[in-house]
Design a protein around this motif. Sequence first.
Motif, PDB file in Angstrom:
ATOM      1  N   ASN A 167      48.470  25.339  -0.173  1.00 30.76           N
ATOM      2  CA  ASN A 167      48.399  23.960  -0.634  1.00 30.76           C
ATOM      3  C   ASN A 167      49.151  23.035   0.331  1.00 30.76           C
ATOM      4  O   ASN A 167      48.734  21.913   0.595  1.00 30.76           O
ATOM      5  N   ASN A 168      50.238  23.547   0.863  1.00 30.51           N
ATOM      6  CA  ASN A 168      51.049  22.720   1.756  1.00 30.51           C
ATOM      7  C   ASN A 168      50.677  22.864   3.221  1.00 30.51           C
ATOM      8  O   ASN A 168      51.373  22.365   4.093  1.00 30.51           O
ATOM      9  N   LEU A 169      49.606  23.589   3.467  1.00 28.76           N
ATOM     10  CA  LEU A 169      49.088  23.636   4.837  1.00 28.76           C
ATOM     11  C   LEU A 169      47.861  22.737   4.957  1.00 28.76           C
ATOM     12  O   LEU A 169      47.327  22.542   6.050  1.00 28.76           O
ATOM     13  N   ALA A 170      47.410  22.195   3.820  1.00 31.64           N
ATOM     14  CA  ALA A 170      46.194  21.373   3.840  1.00 31.64           C
ATOM     15  C   ALA A 170      46.432  20.106   4.655  1.00 31.64           C
ATOM     16  O   ALA A 170      47.546  19.595   4.697  1.00 31.64           O
ATOM     17  N   THR A 171      45.364  19.606   5.297  1.00 24.06           N
ATOM     18  CA  THR A 171      45.549  18.383   6.070  1.00 24.06           C
ATOM     19  C   THR A 171      44.942  17.164   5.371  1.00 24.06           C
ATOM     20  O   THR A 171      45.030  16.058   5.864  1.00 24.06           O
TER      21      THR A 171
ATOM     22  N   TYR B 228      45.527  21.274  -4.352  1.00 26.31           N
ATOM     23  CA  TYR B 228      45.097  21.553  -5.729  1.00 26.31           C
ATOM     24  C   TYR B 228      46.250  21.726  -6.711  1.00 26.31           C
ATOM     25  O   TYR B 228      46.041  21.887  -7.894  1.00 26.31           O
ATOM     26  N   LEU B 229      47.471  21.705  -6.218  1.00 32.61           N
ATOM     27  CA  LEU B 229      48.581  21.941  -7.143  1.00 32.61           C
ATOM     28  C   LEU B 229      49.144  20.646  -7.687  1.00 32.61           C
ATOM     29  O   LEU B 229      49.207  19.648  -6.980  1.00 32.61           O
ATOM     30  N   ARG B 230      49.548  20.670  -8.938  1.00 32.60           N
ATOM     31  CA  ARG B 230      50.331  19.543  -9.445  1.00 32.60           C
ATOM     32  C   ARG B 230      51.790  20.023  -9.517  1.00 32.60           C
ATOM     33  O   ARG B 230      52.036  21.224  -9.388  1.00 32.60           O
TER      34      ARG B 230
ATOM     35  N   THR C 299      48.894  34.036 -14.304  1.00 35.00           N
ATOM     36  CA  THR C 299      48.672  34.452 -12.920  1.00 35.00           C
ATOM     37  C   THR C 299      49.791  35.394 -12.497  1.00 35.00           C
ATOM     38  O   THR C 299      50.612  35.804 -13.307  1.00 35.00           O
ATOM     39  N   THR C 300      49.775  35.745 -11.213  1.00 34.83           N
ATOM     40  CA  THR C 300      50.856  36.606 -10.729  1.00 34.83           C
ATOM     41  C   THR C 300      51.735  35.774  -9.811  1.00 34.83           C
ATOM     42  O   THR C 300      51.290  34.771  -9.240  1.00 34.83           O
ATOM     43  N   ALA C 301      52.951  36.229  -9.646  1.00 36.26           N
ATOM     44  CA  ALA C 301      53.880  35.485  -8.808  1.00 36.26           C
ATOM     45  C   ALA C 301      53.361  35.430  -7.374  1.00 36.26           C
ATOM     46  O   ALA C 301      53.490  34.409  -6.695  1.00 36.26           O
ATOM     47  N   SER C 302      52.715  36.508  -6.903  1.00 36.00           N
ATOM     48  CA  SER C 302      52.272  36.474  -5.507  1.00 36.00           C
ATOM     49  C   SER C 302      51.097  35.529  -5.321  1.00 36.00           C
ATOM     50  O   SER C 302      51.044  34.806  -4.327  1.00 36.00           O
ATOM     51  N   SER C 303      50.160  35.479  -6.275  1.00 36.73           N
ATOM     52  CA  SER C 303      49.051  34.520  -6.133  1.00 36.73           C
ATOM     53  C   SER C 303      49.600  33.104  -6.080  1.00 36.73           C
ATOM     54  O   SER C 303      49.159  32.270  -5.272  1.00 36.73           O
ATOM     55  N   LEU C 304      50.569  32.833  -6.937  1.00 35.17           N
ATOM     56  CA  LEU C 304      51.133  31.485  -6.965  1.00 35.17           C
ATOM     57  C   LEU C 304      51.832  31.166  -5.646  1.00 35.17           C
ATOM     58  O   LEU C 304      51.688  30.071  -5.100  1.00 35.17           O
ATOM     59  N   ALA C 305      52.572  32.152  -5.125  1.00 36.72           N
ATOM     60  CA  ALA C 305      53.300  31.913  -3.868  1.00 36.72           C
ATOM     61  C   ALA C 305      52.312  31.587  -2.747  1.00 36.72           C
ATOM     62  O   ALA C 305      52.500  30.625  -2.003  1.00 36.72           O
ATOM     63  N   PHE C 306      51.240  32.370  -2.650  1.00 30.97           N
ATOM     64  CA  PHE C 306      50.268  32.108  -1.585  1.00 30.97           C
ATOM     65  C   PHE C 306      49.597  30.745  -1.772  1.00 30.97           C
ATOM     66  O   PHE C 306      49.424  29.994  -0.821  1.00 30.97           O
ATOM     67  N   ASP C 307      49.228  30.444  -3.025  1.00 29.06           N
ATOM     68  CA  ASP C 307      48.579  29.158  -3.255  1.00 29.06           C
ATOM     69  C   ASP C 307      49.505  28.002  -2.911  1.00 29.06           C
ATOM     70  O   ASP C 307      49.076  26.983  -2.380  1.00 29.06           O
ATOM     71  N   TYR C 308      50.765  28.168  -3.218  1.00 29.97           N
ATOM     72  CA  TYR C 308      51.721  27.107  -2.904  1.00 29.97           C
ATOM     73  C   TYR C 308      51.762  26.887  -1.390  1.00 29.97           C
ATOM     74  O   TYR C 308      51.728  25.756  -0.904  1.00 29.97           O
TER      75      TYR C 308
ATOM     76  N   ASP D 128      53.353  14.985   3.236  1.00 28.29           N
ATOM     77  CA  ASP D 128      52.755  14.198   2.160  1.00 28.29           C
ATOM     78  C   ASP D 128      52.708  12.725   2.537  1.00 28.29           C
ATOM     79  O   ASP D 128      51.710  12.041   2.305  1.00 28.29           O
ATOM     80  N   GLN D 129      53.799  12.248   3.142  1.00 23.44           N
ATOM     81  CA  GLN D 129      53.820  10.830   3.539  1.00 23.44           C
ATOM     82  C   GLN D 129      52.717  10.546   4.541  1.00 23.44           C
ATOM     83  O   GLN D 129      52.034   9.529   4.478  1.00 23.44           O
ATOM     84  N   LEU D 130      52.534  11.456   5.494  1.00 24.97           N
ATOM     85  CA  LEU D 130      51.482  11.251   6.494  1.00 24.97           C
ATOM     86  C   LEU D 130      50.102  11.242   5.840  1.00 24.97           C
ATOM     87  O   LEU D 130      49.237  10.449   6.195  1.00 24.97           O
ATOM     88  N   MET D 131      49.934  12.127   4.854  1.00 27.23           N
ATOM     89  CA  MET D 131      48.621  12.206   4.217  1.00 27.23           C
ATOM     90  C   MET D 131      48.313  10.962   3.397  1.00 27.23           C
ATOM     91  O   MET D 131      47.168  10.585   3.233  1.00 27.23           O
ATOM     92  N   ASP D 132      49.362  10.336   2.856  1.00 25.24           N
ATOM     93  CA  ASP D 132      49.136   9.184   1.978  1.00 25.24           C
ATOM     94  C   ASP D 132      49.106   7.849   2.713  1.00 25.24           C
ATOM     95  O   ASP D 132      48.711   6.841   2.144  1.00 25.24           O
ATOM     96  N   ASN D 133      49.556   7.832   3.956  1.00 26.19           N
ATOM     97  CA  ASN D 133      49.702   6.552   4.661  1.00 26.19           C
ATOM     98  C   ASN D 133      48.362   6.086   5.255  1.00 26.19           C
ATOM     99  O   ASN D 133      47.806   6.737   6.133  1.00 26.19           O
TER     100      ASN D 133
END
Length: 782
Positions: free
Chosen positions: A183-187, A193-195, A171-180, A611-616
Motif C-alpha cells: 500500500n505504501n509503495l503505490a505511486t 486500499y488501506l484506511r 486475516t493473518t498478520a503476514s497478509s496484513l504486513a505485506f498489504d501494508y 502521501d504529501q507528494l501524492m496529494d499535491n
Amino acid sequence: MVYDSYRLVKIKRILHKVNALTSQMRAMSDEELQSQTQILKSELANGKTVNDILPRAFATIREADYRILGMFPYDVQVMGAIVLNQGNIAEMKTGEGKTLTATMPLYLNALTSKGAMLLTPNDYLAQRDKEQLQPVYEWLGLTVSLGFSTDDQKATPEIKRSWYNADITYTTASSLAFDYLFNNLATRREDQYLRPFNYVIIDEVDAILLDEATSPFVVSSRPTVQSNLYGLADEFVHTLQPKIDYKLNEDQNAVWLTLHGIRQAQRFFRVPDLFTNETREIYRHIALALRAHFIMKNGHDYLVSEGEVVLLDEANGRLKKGVKVNTGLHQAIEAKEHVDLTPNQQVAASITFPSLFGLFNKISGMSGTAKSDEHEFFEVYKMRVIQIPTRRPVIRHDYPEEIYVTTRQKLIQALDEAITLHKAGRPILLVAGSVENSEIISELLLDRGIPHNVLNAFNIAREAAIIKDAGQKGAVTVATNMAGRGTDIKLGSGVKEIGGLAVIGTEMLPTRVKLQLAGRAGRQGDPGSSKFYISLEDSYLAQNSTKRFKNYYRHLQKRSTNRALKNPRLKMSIMMLKDRVAANQQMSRSNVNKNEAALKIQRRDLYQRRDQLMDNPHLEKVVGKWLHRGISLYLASKKQWDAQDLRRLMNQHFTYEVVELPTDLEYSITSLQAYLEQFCQTTLKKHAQKLVNRQQLNQFYRTALLNALDSSWMDQMDYLSKLTARVQPWGNAQRNPNFLYQEKAYQAFEKMFDHAAQKTVDNLMLSNISLNDDNNLVVHFN
Ligand SMILES: Nc1ncnc2c1ncn2[C@@H]1O[C@H](COP(=O)(O)OP(=O)(O)OP(=O)(O)O)[C@@H](O)[C@H]1O
C-alpha cells in the motif's frame, strides 16, 4: 496477583450488566434484535463511547450467536471479551472458545464504522473462523471479509479496498504486513486500499508478538547483481575446523570466526584485512555461510523440495510465505544445499510485527499461554495479561515428561505407548519435532501395521480433512508442531468414555509450544492426556545446553541405558536451560525492537512525505526545491569547475545532447547553480509542451519525485538490513551496538534525501516522456 483479582472483580461487574440484559434480548423478535445495530451506531454518533454501549452490544451479539450458531457465549467468554475490548490480553486456556469470544469485541468496535480486525496465525484459521461467524455478523447488518484471496489470483486494489473497508476483517498478520508495505509503495492514490488501522484482536498473541517479533517482513524489488561470494564463502566454511576456526554459541544461536579463523579467511579470500570498507561484503557472506551451516538445519528450519529451499516457520512448523528471511541467508542456505541460487533482491520495504501493530488505535490479544511473558507485554505494548478462569475444571492428565539418552530410545518408547493406547481405541496425536521425524515415525507405524494420517508442511492442503478425523475412535495422527495453535480436534462418539484424545510428544520443545500441543486434548472440560518423550539428543537440548551438560550426556551414552533417566538434577538443569533460552530470546527481541524503533520513525516520515507528494496538485515548487538541492550537491563534488568538468557533469545528469555553454559563463558555484537551475526549467518547459494538460505535467513530476524517493529508500532499507550484522564486530570492541546502530541509521537517513534530490535531477532531466494511443502519460526513467 492481588491486582489480578481486583481486575477480575471489575470485569465481573461489567459481566453482570451484560447478563442483566439476557432475558430482554431473548424476548426480542429477530427484527428487533437486528435493529440493535442501528440503535447502537446512532448512540455512538450522539456522543456515547464504546465502553458506554458495551453491555448492550455484547448482549445483542451474544443472543445473535445463540440464534444463528446455537452457541450462547458463556460467562467466562464474556469476561474474555471485556478484556479484549480494554486493549489487553485475555489468557484463556486452550479449547475455551476464543473464536466465539472474539465476536463480542469485534462487533462492538465495528459499530464505530472504523473497522475491526481479527488476526489469526495462519490462513486456515482465518478462513475457518470467518466462514463460521459470517452469518452472525451479516444477520446483524455488518459486513465481513477475508483479508486475502483463497485462489492464486492477484487481488486488484479495488478488491483489497473492499476487504479492508468491511466492518470486520479476518486475516493473518503476514497478509496484513505485506498489504501494508505494498500500500505504501503505490505511486497513485487509486492504487492504495488501506484506511487507518483501528482495532485489532491478535489471536495467539504470543506467537505473533513474541516468537515472530524478530523476523521482519520484507518486500523485495529490483534484482541486484548476483554475488558469486555465496559459493566462495560456502567453500571457505567447509575448510574450517570447529573451535579452532569458529565458535558456536548455541545458547544465543550465534556463530563467529575466531582470530585464527579470521586469518584463514584473509588467506582464503586474499585480503589483508577482513574488516575494512572494501571487504565488508566478504565478511557478511562468511557470516551468512556460517549461519547457514551451523545454525540452520535441514528438516527443522527449512526443507529442500524439488531443488528449492523453502523455509519453515520454527514456531508453527509451517512453510514460510513470501520473503521473510534476512537478506542473503536464503542464498547462503541454497549454496550449502547446492541448489540454484535465487536472484539477489533489494529490500523495497520492510516492517516487523511490533511496528505494524503500533499503527492501530487499540490492540488486544488472546492466547492460552501469555502469562509467563506478561512483563514483556506490558513493557513493550502496555497490554496487561488477564487470566480468565476456565468454564469447567481442566481434567486433562499431563504426565511428567520421560527423558531418554538417544532419539532411538525415546521414539521406541513413545511408539509403544501410542500402540497401547491405540489398542484401547483412544485417538492419538503423535507430535514429531521435525518434518523428517514425522516421516520416520510414520514409517515405524507402518512397520507395525498401524494406519494413520500425517500432517506436516508437505500436506497442508489436507489439513482440515485430517483434523476432522483426528478425534475419532482409533485414529492415529502424526503431526509436526503445525497442529499446535488453534487446531480444534473434536472428539468422536464414545471417545470421552475411554479417556479422550491422547497427545504424545516426541521432542523437547519450548514451554509455550508444548502447552499448546498438550492443549489439543482435554478441551472444554473433556477428558484427555498428554505425555512427552524427550532425549538428550533433541535439537533444542543440543543447541542450548552447556558444556557440563554435554559431558554428562557423553557419560550416559557410554553407560548405554535403555531406561528413562530419573535424576532430579538432570530435570533441574533442563528447567534452568529452558529459562535461560527464554531470557536470551527476550533479549534478542528487545534488541530488534530497539533497532526497529529507528526504522519506524524513518518509515513514518517517509510515508508521510510520499502521501504529501501524492496529494499535491501543484508540485512545481517542490520540484524547484529538490532541483536546487540536487544541483548544489552535484556542484559540491568539486572545488573548482571549468568548462570541461561542467560538460561532463551535464552529460551525466542533465542531458544526452551536446552541451553548448554560454561564452560569458562564470565558473563560480553561485553562477553555475543559477545556470543549471535555468537549464532545468527550460528542459521542463520542453517536456510540458509534449503533454496535454497541467495535470499530466503534475503527474510527471509526481512520478519522478516518488521514483527518486523510493529508490533512495530502497538503498536505505538495504543498508539498514545489513547494518545489524555490520555493527556486531564493532560491538565487540566495547561500543554499544544498539547505540551505533541508531547513530548510523540516522546519518544514513539524512544522506538518503541528498541521494533522492540528485536522483530527482536525473529523473526530470533524462527521462523519456510520451503519450500512448489513449493520450496517457508514459515515462521511462534512464
Ligand atoms: N459457548 C459455547 N457453546 C458451545 N460450544 C462452544 C462455545 N464456545 C466454544 N464452543 C466450542 O468449543 C470448541 C473450542 O473452541 P475454539 O476452537 O474456539 O477454542 P480455542 O479457545 O480457540 O482453542 P485453541 O486455544 O486451541 O485455539 C469449539 O468446538 C467450539 O465450537
